[in-house]
Scaffold this motif. Structure first.
Motif, PDB file in Angstrom:
ATOM      1  N   ALA A 240      -6.688  -1.737   2.305  1.00 54.40           N
ATOM      2  CA  ALA A 240      -7.183  -3.023   1.651  1.00 54.40           C
ATOM      3  C   ALA A 240      -6.284  -3.366   0.403  1.00 54.40           C
ATOM      4  O   ALA A 240      -6.223  -4.689   0.357  1.00 54.40           O
ATOM      5  CB  ALA A 240      -8.677  -2.705   0.995  1.00 54.40           C
ATOM      6  N   VAL A 241      -5.865  -2.552  -0.364  1.00 53.09           N
ATOM      7  CA  VAL A 241      -4.641  -3.073  -1.261  1.00 53.09           C
ATOM      8  C   VAL A 241      -3.619  -3.456  -0.816  1.00 53.09           C
ATOM      9  O   VAL A 241      -2.994  -4.778  -1.089  1.00 53.09           O
ATOM     10  CB  VAL A 241      -4.413  -1.762  -2.256  1.00 53.09           C
ATOM     11  N   VAL A 242      -2.957  -3.020   0.461  1.00 49.18           N
ATOM     12  CA  VAL A 242      -1.554  -3.444   0.851  1.00 49.18           C
ATOM     13  C   VAL A 242      -2.128  -5.180   1.467  1.00 49.18           C
ATOM     14  O   VAL A 242      -1.186  -5.970   1.277  1.00 49.18           O
ATOM     15  CB  VAL A 242      -1.296  -2.599   2.146  1.00 49.18           C
ATOM     16  N   GLN A 243      -3.276  -5.223   2.010  1.00 45.72           N
ATOM     17  CA  GLN A 243      -3.550  -6.433   2.694  1.00 45.72           C
ATOM     18  C   GLN A 243      -3.487  -7.646   1.523  1.00 45.72           C
ATOM     19  O   GLN A 243      -3.032  -8.691   1.685  1.00 45.72           O
ATOM     20  CB  GLN A 243      -4.926  -6.633   3.352  1.00 45.72           C
ATOM     21  N   ARG A 269       1.991   3.377   2.474  1.00 49.00           N
ATOM     22  CA  ARG A 269       1.452   2.138   3.319  1.00 49.00           C
ATOM     23  C   ARG A 269       2.220   0.999   2.881  1.00 49.00           C
ATOM     24  O   ARG A 269       2.468  -0.075   3.812  1.00 49.00           O
ATOM     25  CB  ARG A 269       0.092   2.084   2.849  1.00 49.00           C
ATOM     26  N   LEU A 270       2.518   0.586   1.795  1.00 45.11           N
ATOM     27  CA  LEU A 270       3.341  -0.336   1.199  1.00 45.11           C
ATOM     28  C   LEU A 270       4.523  -0.252   1.867  1.00 45.11           C
ATOM     29  O   LEU A 270       5.288  -1.564   2.509  1.00 45.11           O
ATOM     30  CB  LEU A 270       3.511  -0.414  -0.237  1.00 45.11           C
ATOM     31  N   GLU A 271       5.252   0.877   2.024  1.00 47.43           N
ATOM     32  CA  GLU A 271       6.454   0.929   2.571  1.00 47.43           C
ATOM     33  C   GLU A 271       6.670   0.619   4.110  1.00 47.43           C
ATOM     34  O   GLU A 271       7.583   0.023   4.718  1.00 47.43           O
ATOM     35  CB  GLU A 271       7.155   2.192   2.153  1.00 47.43           C
ATOM     36  N   GLY A 277      11.389  -0.395   4.344  1.00 50.15           N
ATOM     37  CA  GLY A 277      11.078   0.867   4.943  1.00 50.15           C
ATOM     38  C   GLY A 277      10.970   1.831   3.826  1.00 50.15           C
ATOM     39  O   GLY A 277      10.604   1.533   2.446  1.00 50.15           O
ATOM     40  N   ALA A 278      11.170   3.259   4.037  1.00 48.15           N
ATOM     41  CA  ALA A 278      10.707   4.340   3.043  1.00 48.15           C
ATOM     42  C   ALA A 278      11.771   4.250   1.943  1.00 48.15           C
ATOM     43  O   ALA A 278      12.603   3.549   1.729  1.00 48.15           O
ATOM     44  CB  ALA A 278      11.124   5.725   3.870  1.00 48.15           C
ATOM     45  N   ASP A 279      11.139   4.745   0.756  1.00 49.04           N
ATOM     46  CA  ASP A 279      11.562   4.809  -0.633  1.00 49.04           C
ATOM     47  C   ASP A 279      11.971   3.370  -1.409  1.00 49.04           C
ATOM     48  O   ASP A 279      13.026   3.064  -1.969  1.00 49.04           O
ATOM     49  CB  ASP A 279      12.871   5.695  -0.450  1.00 49.04           C
ATOM     50  N   THR A 280      11.016   2.406  -0.863  1.00 44.66           N
ATOM     51  CA  THR A 280      11.351   1.113  -1.498  1.00 44.66           C
ATOM     52  C   THR A 280      10.274   0.651  -2.425  1.00 44.66           C
ATOM     53  O   THR A 280      10.345  -0.090  -3.180  1.00 44.66           O
ATOM     54  CB  THR A 280      11.427   0.092  -0.153  1.00 44.66           C
ATOM     55  N   TRP A 281       9.136   1.689  -2.661  1.00 41.16           N
ATOM     56  CA  TRP A 281       8.053   1.394  -3.342  1.00 41.16           C
ATOM     57  C   TRP A 281       7.887   2.729  -4.401  1.00 41.16           C
ATOM     58  O   TRP A 281       8.061   3.698  -3.703  1.00 41.16           O
ATOM     59  CB  TRP A 281       6.719   1.102  -2.901  1.00 41.16           C
ATOM     60  N   ASP A 282       7.463   2.417  -5.545  1.00 37.81           N
ATOM     61  CA  ASP A 282       6.913   3.660  -6.315  1.00 37.81           C
ATOM     62  C   ASP A 282       5.615   3.268  -6.725  1.00 37.81           C
ATOM     63  O   ASP A 282       5.272   1.900  -7.236  1.00 37.81           O
ATOM     64  CB  ASP A 282       7.963   3.863  -7.476  1.00 37.81           C
ATOM     65  N   ALA A 316       2.350  -0.541  -9.069  1.00 32.34           N
ATOM     66  CA  ALA A 316       3.146  -0.527  -7.988  1.00 32.34           C
ATOM     67  C   ALA A 316       4.402  -1.177  -8.259  1.00 32.34           C
ATOM     68  O   ALA A 316       4.192  -2.510  -8.401  1.00 32.34           O
ATOM     69  CB  ALA A 316       2.406  -0.876  -6.662  1.00 32.34           C
ATOM     70  N   VAL A 317       5.660  -0.711  -8.061  1.00 24.14           N
ATOM     71  CA  VAL A 317       6.680  -1.414  -8.482  1.00 24.14           C
ATOM     72  C   VAL A 317       7.899  -1.027  -7.561  1.00 24.14           C
ATOM     73  O   VAL A 317       7.663   0.151  -6.959  1.00 24.14           O
ATOM     74  CB  VAL A 317       7.030  -1.020 -10.187  1.00 24.14           C
TER      75      VAL A 317
END
Length: 475
Positions: A240-243, A269-271, A277-282, A316-317
């Motif tokens: 729901a947040v990602v959408q 889910r964001l990534e 891909g992986a390791d792009t959001w914290d 989320a950054v």
């Protein structure tokens, strides 16, 4: 409250790529910026006579895994690692608390089922909800030390036990912590919680050209049983947040009424959804707290329920973030201590901060709204203190642009408007049923465009998402 139209939301969510809610080795609490403590024993000391701290022995196996022992020097900088680091958590507004180990993310239990020499042994082993075996009271001993008191109930009979650090114990259990003393606490039963401070300043910010950032803020209502989000699974919540992040093309996401253990599922889910891909959001988290009963400066994180860790705010950054800090906001006495959370993005020269202010007005935490105004002043000043960084602030501030403290003509949020420019000025559209309570601020030199409210038709929260594009001048 808007809970209708969920069919459309579910259809939209089915288009998301599948991603795991957690990955092997994840500790679902490792991104928390809450207060951290070491547990110091008065009885135990090293060979030089220095007091030592309890350590959760996470390398042990079986029913010995995570047992607590007083065995690590408290006095040497850098001597305390994750096994000696704990956080406090409460489900009853600070009357009792649970310890959680940073080493494995598990709550400490006093194991009263064992009737042999390990009766009442403390182990960092509980992954579920906080129960009676995980909750203790702090008993002030009026000499700078306190006792940890557990209550064990069996056959309808309750008995209190104080935690002892068993010095000079036989059988390889030197320093073992056990809830077993029933008399007046002595030196073995005396402890302190030593606060462990994190690094105080962010890394240097880069010099950057003019940059546009898409920002989104949303109170997710995940702890409120009256909201649909409270009943969502971890994956459905993250989706729901990602959408909404996809709808807003968000680069930074400010979240309130957030449960700590949802951070990792959301990050994954964001990534999965966005390019990179992986390791792009914290995704970082900071808790709202309650003062521990009988203490002057010990604060326990408010429980979110449903075994989702603490309750608070999240941000989320981009994964370039390496520094984040909880900013505790002075709040009405005896009520929730609210918080803000700031995360540095050095390559952007941006300090992104999210906040959730105290509730204000009659019959709420801050009836006269004085503390709300103080929170606005502190956040406005604190966000501007990070040298070289341009603040971008978002959150549920629990006051409209025109609300004023009792007996004052200065609006509650004026300190923020004095220093910053808000996304939805001057329209100030409503983000709840009756008020505008949600905001995104940026420096006065910035420009906003495309400020928009999310759709309310299929909104599972009692707040509507707010998003906009902020263009920051070169630095």
């Amino acid at each position: 409250m808007r809970t209708g139209g969920l069919l459309g939301l579910l259809v939209a969510l089915l288009t998301l790529p599948v991603a795991p809610s957690a990955q092997a080795g994840d500790i679902l609490t490792e991104m928390s910026a809450g207060r951290k403590y070491a547990l110091q024993s008065k009885a135990a000391s090293d060979e030089a006579g220095k007091p030592v701290c309890a350590s959760a022995q996470t390398e042990d196996a079986g029913n010995q895994a995570g047992k607590l022992r007083a065995r690590t020097d408290c006095g040497v900088p850098g001597s305390l690692g994750a096994r000696e680091t704990f956080t406090l958590h409460t489900g009853d507004k600070g009357a009792r608390a649970a310890l959680r180990s940073e080493a494995n993310g598990l709550y400490v239990s006093a194991e009263f089922h064992d009737t042999d020499t390990h009766f009442g042994m403390l182990r960092a082993r509980q992954d579920g909800s906080i129960g009676n075996w995980e909750q203790f009271r702090t008993v002030d001993l009026n000499d700078g030390w306190f006792a940890l008191q557990y209550t064990f109930t069996e056959g309808g009979v309750s008995r209190n036990y104080y935690v002892s650090a068993e010095i000079n114990s036989n059988g390889g259990d030197e320093g073992l912590l056990r809830a077993r003393a029933t008399t007046t606490p002595g030196s073995w039963e005396r402890f302190k919680l030593l606060r462990i401070d994190s690094p105080s300043r962010p890394p240097a910010a880069a010099s950057t050209p003019k940059r546009s950032i898409q920002a989104l803020t949303w109170n997710t209502c995940s702890n409120n049983g009256a909201c649909a989000m409270n009943e969502f699974s971890d994956d459905a919540f993250a989706d729901a947040v990602v959408q909404r992040a996809a709808d807003a093309r968000a680069d930074v996401i400010f979240l309130q009424e957030f449960c700590e253990k949802l951070a990792k599922p959301l990050e994954h889910r964001l990534e999965a959804r966005f390019d990179g891909g992986a390791d792009t959001w914290d995704v970082r988290f900071a808790p709202i707290q309650h003062q521990m009963a009988g203490t002057k400066d010990q604060w326990a994180q408010k429980s979110c329920g449903r075994n989702r860790g603490a309750y608070g705010v999240a941000i989320a950054v981009p994964a370039g973030n390496t520094w984040y800090e909880a900013v505790e906001l002075e709040s009405p006495a005896g009520k929730e201590r609210r918080t803000a959370l700031c995360a540095a993005v050095p390559s952007w020269a941006v300090m992104a901060c999210t906040a959730h202010f105290s509730t204000g007005g009659a019959d709420y935490d801050d009836p006269e709204r004085d503390d709300q105004q103080a929170q606005a002043s502190y956040l406005a000043e604190q966000a501007a203190e990070y040298a070289g960084y341009r603040p971008v602030l978002g959150g549920d501030l629990n006051a409209s642009p025109t609300m004023t403290p009792e007996g004052s003509s200065v609006p509650v949020l004026q300190p923020l408007y004095d220093l910053y420019k808000e996304c939805d000025q001057p329209a100030n559209r409503l983000t709840t049923a009756n008020h505008k309570l949600d905001y995104i601020f940026a420096p006065g030199t910035a420009t906003w465009s495309g400020c928009a409210l999310g759709s309310s038709a299929a909104n599972p929260s009692d707040h509507i998402p707010l998003s906009g594009t902020v263009t920051l001048p070169a630095r």
